[in-house]
Enzyme design. Structure first.
Site, PDB file in Angstrom:
ATOM      1  N   ASP A  67      41.135  41.430  47.275  1.00 16.74           N
ATOM      2  CA  ASP A  67      41.397  41.391  45.857  1.00 16.74           C
ATOM      3  C   ASP A  67      42.015  42.723  45.235  1.00 16.74           C
ATOM      4  O   ASP A  67      42.132  43.564  45.854  1.00 16.74           O
ATOM      5  CB  ASP A  67      40.098  40.872  45.000  1.00 16.74           C
ATOM      6  CG  ASP A  67      38.820  41.888  45.277  1.00 16.74           C
ATOM      7  OD1 ASP A  67      39.150  43.005  45.805  1.00 16.74           O
ATOM      8  OD2 ASP A  67      37.962  41.390  45.499  1.00 16.74           O
ATOM      9  N   ASP A 136      25.386  38.503  41.281  1.00 17.30           N
ATOM     10  CA  ASP A 136      25.240  37.027  40.930  1.00 17.30           C
ATOM     11  C   ASP A 136      25.528  36.165  41.831  1.00 17.30           C
ATOM     12  O   ASP A 136      26.065  35.001  41.543  1.00 17.30           O
ATOM     13  CB  ASP A 136      26.033  37.102  39.351  1.00 17.30           C
ATOM     14  CG  ASP A 136      27.565  37.546  39.799  1.00 17.30           C
ATOM     15  OD1 ASP A 136      28.000  37.935  40.558  1.00 17.30           O
ATOM     16  OD2 ASP A 136      28.374  37.572  38.766  1.00 17.30           O
ATOM     17  N   HIS A 138      28.745  36.520  43.621  1.00 15.41           N
ATOM     18  CA  HIS A 138      30.061  36.234  43.684  1.00 15.41           C
ATOM     19  C   HIS A 138      30.646  36.985  45.267  1.00 15.41           C
ATOM     20  O   HIS A 138      29.852  37.921  45.575  1.00 15.41           O
ATOM     21  CB  HIS A 138      31.040  36.708  42.465  1.00 15.41           C
ATOM     22  CG  HIS A 138      30.951  38.324  42.460  1.00 15.41           C
ATOM     23  ND1 HIS A 138      30.019  39.058  41.655  1.00 15.41           N
ATOM     24  CD2 HIS A 138      31.692  39.275  43.345  1.00 15.41           C
ATOM     25  CE1 HIS A 138      30.439  40.258  41.777  1.00 15.41           C
ATOM     26  NE2 HIS A 138      31.209  40.345  42.573  1.00 15.41           N
ATOM     27  N   GLU A 143      33.955  34.442  40.694  1.00 14.03           N
ATOM     28  CA  GLU A 143      32.497  34.588  39.835  1.00 14.03           C
ATOM     29  C   GLU A 143      32.108  33.204  39.927  1.00 14.03           C
ATOM     30  O   GLU A 143      32.369  32.284  40.246  1.00 14.03           O
ATOM     31  CB  GLU A 143      32.996  35.005  38.295  1.00 14.03           C
ATOM     32  CG  GLU A 143      33.551  36.279  38.417  1.00 14.03           C
ATOM     33  CD  GLU A 143      32.800  37.321  38.463  1.00 14.03           C
ATOM     34  OE1 GLU A 143      31.856  37.328  39.044  1.00 14.03           O
ATOM     35  OE2 GLU A 143      32.944  38.654  37.899  1.00 14.03           O
TER      36      GLU A 143
END
Length: 261
Positions: A67, A136, A138, A143
């Site tokens: 990314d 979370d 990801h 996400e």
């Protein structure tokens, strides 16, 4: 999915570096998938140490980044291309021209994402993809709620992710970009071997969902349950919520040495 519980990040790094070294021995032009964040740092340290000792060479290898932030200046120290150069590429003998990442400064974002997908395909695909996991759930910047069939695209970062990453921006949330380009979950799943590293108590809930929960877009890393060759390496703290921890330990302790990861 194989789950390995190791004493600490150094032990994890040794296991992963052994696997990468074995890959490079049989395929010197291997394609690696590299990640940023805290989780892979010990792996990069171990690879750099082995390179300095003459034990491995990445001269023929290629690397693709997961990314990149959108809009960070080319010379910004937290631009992921610069982070990978500092933490990994600049410490081994990989050709800088063979390290590629999504173009977060592209004028045409969709075209840049499509070109990145094609570059991975043209390279023959990723042999080993290193991954971390967010609190979370990801992976990369996919996400919660991300499509399980997603490919490289622009994503809006959640407040939680930006807060988690603020430590890299002097603790200033306002400096953390709101958008990124990221490989999609389907892109990641196309790699031949996925190696995910998680350490620390803060990752325990995400690890529990990823390994023992239902596959769901709300916990994107659960998609790894569908990969034919996924290895998850965690320390004791990150493993603290696993219901089958004793079985995972038994399985790894009984594993034939020749099998590797």
């Amino acid at each position: 999915m194989e789950l390995i519980i190791a004493p600490d990040s150094r032990a994890i790094a040794t296991i992963v570096a052994d696997a990468i070294a074995a890959l490079l021995d049989r395929k010197p032009d291997a394609v690696l998938g590299v990640a940023t964040g805290s989780s892979p740092l010990a792996i990069y340290d171990e690879l750099a140490t082995r390179y300095a000792a003459g034990a491995i060479s990445l001269a023929g290898a290629r690397a693709f980044m997961l990314d990149e932030y959108v809009g960070l200046a080319a010379d910004h120290p937290q631009r992921y291309r610069n982070v990978i150069e500092t933490e990994f590429a600049g410490r081994v003998d990989i050709d800088p021209a063979n390290v590629q990442g999504p173009d977060g400064l592209a004028a045409d974002i969709p075209a840049a994402c499509a070109a990145y997908e094609q570059a991975i395909v043209d390279a023959g695909g990723v042999d080993v993809q290193i991954l971390g996991i967010g609190t979370d759930g990801h992976i990369a910047f996919n996400e919660p709620g991300s499509s399980l069939a997603s490919r490289t695209r622009i994503k809006t970062l959640t407040v939680q992710t930006r807060q988690d990453n603020a430590r890299f921006f002097d603790g200033d949330l306002e400096q953390v970009p709101t958008h990124c380009l990221t490989q999609g979950l389907a892109t990641i799943m196309s790699a031949r071997h996925l190696v995910l590293v998680a350490t620390g108590l803060a990752k325990a809930e995400a690890v529990h969902h990823m390994v023992e929960g239902s596959v769901s877009a709300m916990w994107p890393a659960t998609i790894l349950q569908h990969h034919p060759h996924a290895t998850v390496l965690v320390d004791e703290a990150a493993a603290s919520r696993l219901q089958l921890a004793s079985y995972y330990r038994q399985t790894y302790e009984s594993k034939p040495a020749w099998q590797g990861i």
